[in-house]
Design a protein around this motif. Structure first.
Motif, PDB file in Angstrom:
ATOM      1  N   UNK A  56       0.833  -1.207   0.000  1.00 61.70           N
ATOM      2  CA  UNK A  56       0.000   0.000   0.000  1.00 61.70           C
ATOM      3  C   UNK A  56       0.868   1.259   0.000  1.00 61.70           C
ATOM      4  N   UNK A  57       1.923   1.221   0.811  1.00 63.39           N
ATOM      5  CA  UNK A  57       2.826   2.376   0.863  1.00 63.39           C
ATOM      6  C   UNK A  57       3.511   2.601  -0.484  1.00 63.39           C
ATOM      7  N   UNK A  58       3.882   1.509  -1.116  1.00 67.50           N
ATOM      8  CA  UNK A  58       4.525   1.616  -2.426  1.00 67.50           C
ATOM      9  C   UNK A  58       3.578   2.248  -3.432  1.00 67.50           C
ATOM     10  N   UNK A  59       2.324   1.862  -3.333  1.00 71.48           N
ATOM     11  CA  UNK A  59       1.314   2.435  -4.226  1.00 71.48           C
ATOM     12  C   UNK A  59       1.155   3.936  -3.962  1.00 71.48           C
ATOM     13  N   UNK A  60       1.135   4.277  -2.662  1.00 70.96           N
ATOM     14  CA  UNK A  60       1.018   5.694  -2.288  1.00 70.96           C
ATOM     15  C   UNK A  60       2.242   6.481  -2.760  1.00 70.96           C
ATOM     16  N   UNK A  61       3.397   5.855  -2.624  1.00 69.89           N
ATOM     17  CA  UNK A  61       4.650   6.505  -3.042  1.00 69.89           C
ATOM     18  C   UNK A  61       4.627   6.781  -4.537  1.00 69.89           C
ATOM     19  N   UNK A  66       4.240  10.755  -8.928  1.00 71.23           N
ATOM     20  CA  UNK A  66       3.619  11.308 -10.133  1.00 71.23           C
ATOM     21  C   UNK A  66       3.244  12.775  -9.925  1.00 71.23           C
ATOM     22  N   UNK A  67       2.789  13.068  -8.709  1.00 70.53           N
ATOM     23  CA  UNK A  67       2.374  14.447  -8.418  1.00 70.53           C
ATOM     24  C   UNK A  67       3.566  15.407  -8.319  1.00 70.53           C
ATOM     25  N   UNK A  68       4.763  14.846  -8.201  1.00 73.47           N
ATOM     26  CA  UNK A  68       5.953  15.694  -8.085  1.00 73.47           C
ATOM     27  C   UNK A  68       6.521  16.120  -9.438  1.00 73.47           C
ATOM     28  N   UNK A  69       5.987  15.575 -10.516  1.00 75.44           N
ATOM     29  CA  UNK A  69       6.525  15.878 -11.846  1.00 75.44           C
ATOM     30  C   UNK A  69       6.549  17.377 -12.158  1.00 75.44           C
ATOM     31  N   UNK A  70       5.487  18.127 -11.825  1.00 74.40           N
ATOM     32  CA  UNK A  70       5.539  19.579 -12.086  1.00 74.40           C
ATOM     33  C   UNK A  70       6.687  20.267 -11.339  1.00 74.40           C
ATOM     34  N   UNK A  87       8.106  10.799   2.136  1.00 78.85           N
ATOM     35  CA  UNK A  87       7.863   9.478   1.543  1.00 78.85           C
ATOM     36  C   UNK A  87       8.809   8.426   2.117  1.00 78.85           C
ATOM     37  N   UNK A  88      10.027   8.844   2.422  1.00 78.88           N
ATOM     38  CA  UNK A  88      10.995   7.903   3.001  1.00 78.88           C
ATOM     39  C   UNK A  88      10.585   7.455   4.402  1.00 78.88           C
ATOM     40  N   UNK A  97      13.316   5.415  -3.790  1.00 74.44           N
ATOM     41  CA  UNK A  97      13.193   6.701  -3.091  1.00 74.44           C
ATOM     42  C   UNK A  97      14.561   7.228  -2.654  1.00 74.44           C
ATOM     43  N   UNK A  98      15.382   6.346  -2.165  1.00 68.47           N
ATOM     44  CA  UNK A  98      16.715   6.747  -1.710  1.00 68.47           C
ATOM     45  C   UNK A  98      17.532   7.341  -2.858  1.00 68.47           C
TER      46      UNK A  98
END
Length: 306
Positions: A56-61, A66-70, A87-88, A97-98
């Motif tokens: 679930x966390x991976x999905x949230x990550x 994706x939202x960080x692209x802008x 996120x970490x 993530x690292x």
């Protein structure tokens, strides 16, 4: 504990997992494991919850990334780093993530370096102008730079550089004073320099120049004083003013304790003064003796006899 109890406990935990109430399910399974640490059912349920949470966390990550692209497009790496750090916390073991965090750090550091370089260039231009026109305002600007950028080494270095430039300029302007014998004025000037930068090595150079010259002058004055004193002693000796020779020799020896001439003249004058006073005493007695005899004949009671 009968099987019915374990089955019911298992069903309760599974129900919580289906409802995605992972925190409650995990808390409950840990309670049972504290009581029954070897019970395989609860061990498996614990692993199942951990896997579900990780997925679930991976999905949230992934959604968050994706939202960080802008932000990536705009190069807002400071904000990106804040988001990745959050996120970490959710997924501390995520190698993806690292890696993203490390890359963002490098890009952010590069941005900061470029920004600081531009800022430094702008400040240098302003400081150069103030160095020519207004040193008082320049010192104030330097203080503000240091205060507001205490954690930025290159800006602190810039401020220190211009403190040095001010001191260098002031020393050049006061070169005539520094090489003069106006020691009080020089001391005051040095104190003013210390207010700009007490640890600046140029100040020590000024002190060395002034101090060395002062010692030279003092040495010259001392030599002149001793020479004049010795000349005066010779004159007094010729005039047979031995008491004054003794006094003058003692004064010279206070300044120059090893002065051989003064020591010799003091010794000679002391002996001659003793002889002189003895002769004067005998002469005075011989001169006054007839009068004393006459006086004695007139009135013996005035004289003491033993």
């Amino acid at each position: 504990m009968d099987d019915a109890f374990f089955r019911q406990a298992e069903q309760n935990i599974i129900q919580l997992i289906h409802e995605k109430k992972y925190k409650e399910a995990y808390s409950l399974v840990k309670q049972f494991l504290e009581r029954f640490p070897r019970e395989k059912t609860f061990i498996k349920l614990k692993e199942q919850i951990e896997e579900a949470v990780e997925e679930e966390n991976e999905s949230l990550v992934n959604e968050k990334l994706k939202s960080l692209k802008p932000l990536y497009k705009e190069g807002k790496y400071e904000e990106i780093l804040r988001e990745l750090k959050e996120l970490l916390i959710l997924s501390p073991n995520s190698s993806k993530l690292q890696k993203l965090y490390q890359e963002a750090q490098i890009k952010y550091q590069n941005q900061v370096a470029v920004s600081q370089e531009k800022f430094e260039k702008k400040q240098r231009s302003r400081l150069d102008e103030l160095l020519k026109t207004n040193e008082t305002l320049l010192i104030e600007e330097i203080f503000l730079l240091e205060t507001q950028n205490s954690d930025v080494p290159r800006i602190r270095k810039l401020a220190q550089e211009y403190r040095d430039k001010i001191i260098e300029k002031k020393i050049k302007e006061k070169e005539e004073l520094i090489y003069s014998d106006k020691y009080d004025a020089i001391a005051n000037f040095i104190e003013q320099l210390r207010k700009i930068d007490k640890d600046n090595p140029r100040i020590a150079e000024v002190e060395n120049i002034s101090g060395g010259k002062k010692l030279t002058n003092q040495s010259e004055q001392k030599s002149e004083y001793i020479y004049a004193g010795q000349t005066h002693l010779d004159t007094l000796m010729k005039l047979k003013k031995y008491d004054k020779v003794m006094a003058a020799a003692e004064e010279i020896l206070k300044t120059d304790p090893d002065n051989k001439t003064a020591k010799q003249l003091l010794e000679e004058a002391t002996q001659l003064f003793f002889a002189q006073t003895r002769e004067e005493s005998i002469s005075s007695i011989n001169k006054n003796l007839p009068d004393l005899k006459q006086e004695y004949k007139k009135d013996k009671t005035k004289f003491t006899t033993i």
